[in-house]
Design a protein around this motif. Structure first.
Motif, PDB file in Angstrom:
ATOM      1  N   SER A  91      58.454  26.707  49.568  1.00  0.00           N
ATOM      2  CA  SER A  91      57.610  25.553  49.884  1.00  0.00           C
ATOM      3  C   SER A  91      56.390  25.931  50.711  1.00  0.00           C
ATOM      4  N   SER A 151      64.436  28.790  50.114  1.00  0.00           N
ATOM      5  CA  SER A 151      63.884  27.465  49.851  1.00  0.00           C
ATOM      6  C   SER A 151      62.680  27.193  50.745  1.00  0.00           C
ATOM      7  N   VAL A 152      62.754  27.626  52.008  1.00  0.00           N
ATOM      8  CA  VAL A 152      61.627  27.458  52.925  1.00  0.00           C
ATOM      9  C   VAL A 152      60.430  28.266  52.440  1.00  0.00           C
ATOM     10  N   ASP A 165      59.698  29.527  62.575  1.00  0.00           N
ATOM     11  CA  ASP A 165      60.688  28.613  63.154  1.00  0.00           C
ATOM     12  C   ASP A 165      61.533  27.953  62.069  1.00  0.00           C
ATOM     13  N   SER A 166      60.896  27.544  60.984  1.00  0.00           N
ATOM     14  CA  SER A 166      61.635  26.900  59.891  1.00  0.00           C
ATOM     15  C   SER A 166      62.632  27.864  59.257  1.00  0.00           C
ATOM     16  N   LEU A 167      62.222  29.112  59.098  1.00  0.00           N
ATOM     17  CA  LEU A 167      63.132  30.111  58.527  1.00  0.00           C
ATOM     18  C   LEU A 167      64.317  30.366  59.446  1.00  0.00           C
ATOM     19  N   ASN A 168      64.065  30.421  60.745  1.00  0.00           N
ATOM     20  CA  ASN A 168      65.162  30.659  61.687  1.00  0.00           C
ATOM     21  C   ASN A 168      66.169  29.516  61.685  1.00  0.00           C
ATOM     22  N   ALA A 169      65.689  28.301  61.420  1.00  0.00           N
ATOM     23  CA  ALA A 169      66.571  27.134  61.450  1.00  0.00           C
ATOM     24  C   ALA A 169      67.280  26.891  60.123  1.00  0.00           C
ATOM     25  N   ALA A 170      66.799  27.515  59.051  1.00  0.00           N
ATOM     26  CA  ALA A 170      67.292  27.193  57.710  1.00  0.00           C
ATOM     27  C   ALA A 170      68.508  28.028  57.334  1.00  0.00           C
ATOM     28  N   THR A 171      69.386  27.431  56.555  1.00  0.00           N
ATOM     29  CA  THR A 171      70.480  28.185  55.943  1.00  0.00           C
ATOM     30  C   THR A 171      70.038  28.776  54.610  1.00  0.00           C
ATOM     31  N   ASN A 172      69.167  28.051  53.890  1.00  0.00           N
ATOM     32  CA  ASN A 172      68.595  28.552  52.640  1.00  0.00           C
ATOM     33  C   ASN A 172      67.147  28.963  52.916  1.00  0.00           C
ATOM     34  N   LYS A 173      66.964  30.201  53.335  1.00  0.00           N
ATOM     35  CA  LYS A 173      65.641  30.661  53.749  1.00  0.00           C
ATOM     36  C   LYS A 173      64.688  30.788  52.565  1.00  0.00           C
TER      37      LYS A 173
END
Length: 783
Positions: A99, A95-96, A85-93
């Motif tokens: 972390s 960076s996700v 979910d975080s990757l789908n929402a991120a513009t800088n994948k």
């Protein structure tokens, strides 16, 4: 009245109001009939409250007593759902990913790449490399990002879960796929394989799951440099007509006779004409709009040699007579009426089943699960839907019901998605193939007079599947027509099978669940008749929650490739509703409508899918490269057609006549906005093989392209194709047959056989061109 009773009563009353106002959320696309009917909740009685409370209590107890290990596995899987979910929402994948706490990562060791067709390089692991720490993992990501790589799409499907002797999480298997692009290097890459995740010991049950180690040594890498083989030339959002859910069926047909197909979206009453290079212009299909329709097919139904448009409405069938200019200028006329009305006509196929020279029709209907509390029962062999019909043509485009007389009464209540009248045993007679959800494939042999015998168990060893669509082609190039039935695989069912967990009191579940969730079934025709699954099936079986499909030789190497559309309902989160289906929904209901179950389903839907859970979401479409009949390789991302949108219809055709087959796809999307779209991908592959094509047209006098079988003999062997309707999903392919020839520069012989005997043989037909074919007046003609 107790406080608990009052509390349950309030909850149930709210649920029932929601149910009555908004309809029960269906597992599939909602049927028009369901959308136009009201679910009457009625008064909320103490008896209803007690039944609802007892049902929820029973299912909650099963979660504790039977499904505890599965529930624990789901909790562990949340780690990757949150990452996804975080990757789908991120513009800088990247960076996700940096972390993400992964403990240590075990990479694979790779040797020299295998050189495959079209510049594709495949790297398979040859061993296990030294483990990476989290700082080393971050360094790898930073290096990849500096090199210009971008993450386009990622998947984690939790297929297997194990506990230790104490019942604590031990390890999981996740199907993993990452699709990357590098614009600067004009390169694409796919990482795919199993991740084996070791879980860290938990100090308490309340502590969230943590990763100890990820073994990525089973991941393969596929890369390709250069421009993708397909270029998108149209992506258009199209709103369905008022009070309708459909823009399709998606139909390809050369209406104006210029040799190139027009593109029809029948429910929207649209036809797209080619206007110059890569440009399409829509206009009305029928001068007098057909109104709300379920589905349709284009062919000559009145025998005048001109294609008509036949569509299914609530009241039956309506025929729009075609003109020699390829238009439909007359009002539609009813040609078959039915009472009770059609509820959800989904499959429509035509062909001359009795040799009288006109096109007869088979209609299959779907029935949406969950609606008013009913469910397909049993989930692996449901015959409790809306009725199918076999209709005989009187030669003038009027139809009469012959279903029972034709021997098709027994299984006419399937929940059908696709069907084709097609010659399955090479005897020149059109048989019947039906693909249904919650059942699989049914095959019927025609005796040449329009009477059918169920030969499913004689011709295929294992028919079960969540049947969604089908394609027909000679996949192993042996001169026999094969069947690709599209099904669905299930990560949840895989986990339950591995854990050895089954619903109590249902012994057949231990054999049927794995069969129905097998996925796609590629059935190769046997020399002695019938079909068999071989190892070729293994590489194309698990494509996801799949829908439409098309078999086409996109690289002209002589072996048909396959494109499969995927994705049911993508919502805000990758967390998926599917677990509820396999732990509860598939078993609590029956074929009968039930107010308590309707309320139960509605309550669950509102707290899951109503809060952003997906159901078969975040899939991507797949293009399977046929590797000379030995195996299939998904090259969708490498070739530019791995569309990540909930897709439905698929057809393929050479839209510009250059010998390279193009691709068309429709979508049916729910989030972030509800929309349907049409996509056209132009095939621009450099250096494809040689090819030959044949264009057939309606001629009247009993000669129709529908059912014509083309057999090609050349130095590469013998191969066959047949013109059919009703294949894919809510789609119709053109009356054109295309063969890739690879390096072969000549064709020895082409035999074109129409149903019931007429045959035309061509000697040494020229390659790299289309041949316009007219049916012979006599039975057998050679040229």
């Amino acid at each position: 009245m107790s406080r608990l009773f009052r509390k349950v009563l309030v909850v149930l009353f709210v649920v029932l109001l929601f149910w009555a106002a908004a309809l029960v959320i269906a597992r599939r696309r909602t049927a028009p009939s369901a959308a136009n009917s009201a679910n009457s909740a009625g008064p909320v009685s103490p008896e209803l409250v007690n039944q609802f409370t007892a049902l929820e209590a029973k299912e909650n107890e099963l979660n504790r007593a039977v499904w505890a290990k599965e529930t624990l596995g789901e909790e562990c899987g949340r780690v990757f759902e949150s990452l996804w979910d975080s990757l789908n929402a991120a513009t800088n994948k990247f960076s996700v990913l940096k972390s993400f706490q992964l403990g240590e990562l075990v990479p694979g060791l790779f040797g020299p790449p295998q050189k495959l067709a079209h510049g594709i390089e495949l790297r398979e692991p040859t061993g296990v490399g030294p483990p990476w720490s989290e700082p080393q993992w971050r360094q790898f990501l930073e290096h990849s990002q500096r090199a210009g790589w971008e993450l386009a799409h990622i998947e984690f499907r939790h297929n297997r879960f194990d506990t230790d002797e104490a019942g604590k999480p031990q390890q999981s298997y996740f199907y993993f796929s990452a699709r990357l692009t590098n614009v600067a290097r004009a390169e694409r890459a796919v990482l795919e394989g199993d991740l084996i995740v070791a879980w860290a010991p938990k100090q308490s049950d309340e502590e969230p799951a943590a990763i100890k180690r990820i073994d990525a040594s089973h991941v393969t890498v596929r890369t390709r440099r250069g421009e993708p083989a397909f270029r998108q030339i149209l992506a258009e959002q199209i709103a369905p007509p008022a009070k309708s859910y459909f823009i399709d069926p998606l139909i390809l047909y050369d209406l104006d006779g210029d040799g190139l197909s027009e593109i029809i979206l029948a429910a929207k009453n649209l036809v797209y004409h080619r206007r110059g290079e890569d440009r399409y212009e829509p206009q009305s299909l029928c001068k007098y709009p057909p109104g709300l329709i379920f589905t349709g097919v284009v062919a000559d139904f009145d025998g005048d040699g001109v294609a008509d448009f036949l569509c299914a409405t609530f009241d039956g069938l309506v025929l729009f007579k075609g003109s020699s200019e390829g238009t439909f200028d007359e009002p539609g006329r009813p040609v078959w009426s039915v009472n009770p009305h059609l509820k959800y006509a989904q499959a429509l196929t035509c062909g001359d089943i009795d040799g009288d020279g006109d096109l007869d029709v088979f209609i299959g209907q779907y029935k949406v699960p969950y609606t008013r509390g009913q469910m397909p029962t049993p989930y692996y062999d449901a015959n409790d839907g809306n009725p199918a019909y076999l209709l005989l043509n009187d030669g003038h485009g009027n139809f009469t019901d012959a279903t029972a007389a034709a021997g098709l009464e027994k299984k006419r209540w399937r929940r059908t998605y696709s069907a084709s009248l097609v010659d399955l045993n090479d005897d020149g007679i059109l048989d019947l193939l039906v693909v249904s959800d919650f059942a699989g494939v049914d095959l019927y042999r025609n005796d040449s007079r329009g009477h059918f015998t169920d030969v499913t168990r004689e011709w295929v060893a294992e028919p079960h599947a969540f049947g969604m669509a089908h394609a027909l082609a000679d996949f192993n190039a042996d001169g026999r027509l094969d069947i690709l039935m599209i099904g669905m695989n299930s990560p949840v069912a895989d986990r339950l099978e591995h854990l050895g967990l089954w619903r109590p009191g249902i012994p057949e579940d231990q054999t049927k669940r794995s069969r129905v969730t097998f996925g796609n079934r590629l059935c190769l025709a046997r020399p002695a008749g019938g079909f068999e699954q071989t190892t070729l099936n293994d590489s194309i079986a698990r494509s996801g929650w799949s829908w439409g499909c098309s078999a086409f030789d996109f690289d002209n190497d002589g072996f048909p490739d396959a494109y499969i559309a995927n994705g049911h309902e993508t919502k805000q989160s990758v967390r998926d509703y599917e677990t509820e289906f396999w732990l509860h929904d598939a078993y609590v209901g029956s074929s009968k409508e039930d107010r308590v179950l309707a309320a139960y389903f509605s309550a669950k839907m509102s707290r899951t899918r109503g809060r952003g859970y997906s159901f078969g979401g975040y899939e991507n479409n797949r293009l399977y490269l046929n590797q000379q009949g030995a195996s299939f390789l998904d090259v969708g991302h490498l070739m530019g057609v791995a569309l990540e949108a909930d897709s439905r219809g698929v057809v393929t055709d050479d839209l510009d006549g250059d010998g390279r087959i193009d691709l068309l796809v429709t979508t049916f999307e729910a989030w972030p906005e509800a929309k349907q779209t049409l996509h056209i991908f132009k095939n621009t592959l450099e250096h494809p093989g040689n090819w030959i094509g044949f264009r057939l047209r309606e001629e009247g006098n009993g000669v129709s392209p529908v059912g014509a079988r083309v057999t090609l003999r050349y130095s590469g062997g013998t191969t066959v194709r047949q013109i059919v309707t009703g294949d894919s999903y809510r789609s119709q392919h053109a009356d054109t047959v295309h063969f890739g020839l690879g390096k072969a520069e000549r064709v020895d012989q082409v035999e074109i056989r129409w149903p019931h005997g007429r045959t035309l043989t061509l000697r040494e037909a020229a390659v790299n061109r289309y041949h316009n074919i007219r049916g012979p007046v006599e039975k057998v003609i050679q040229r």
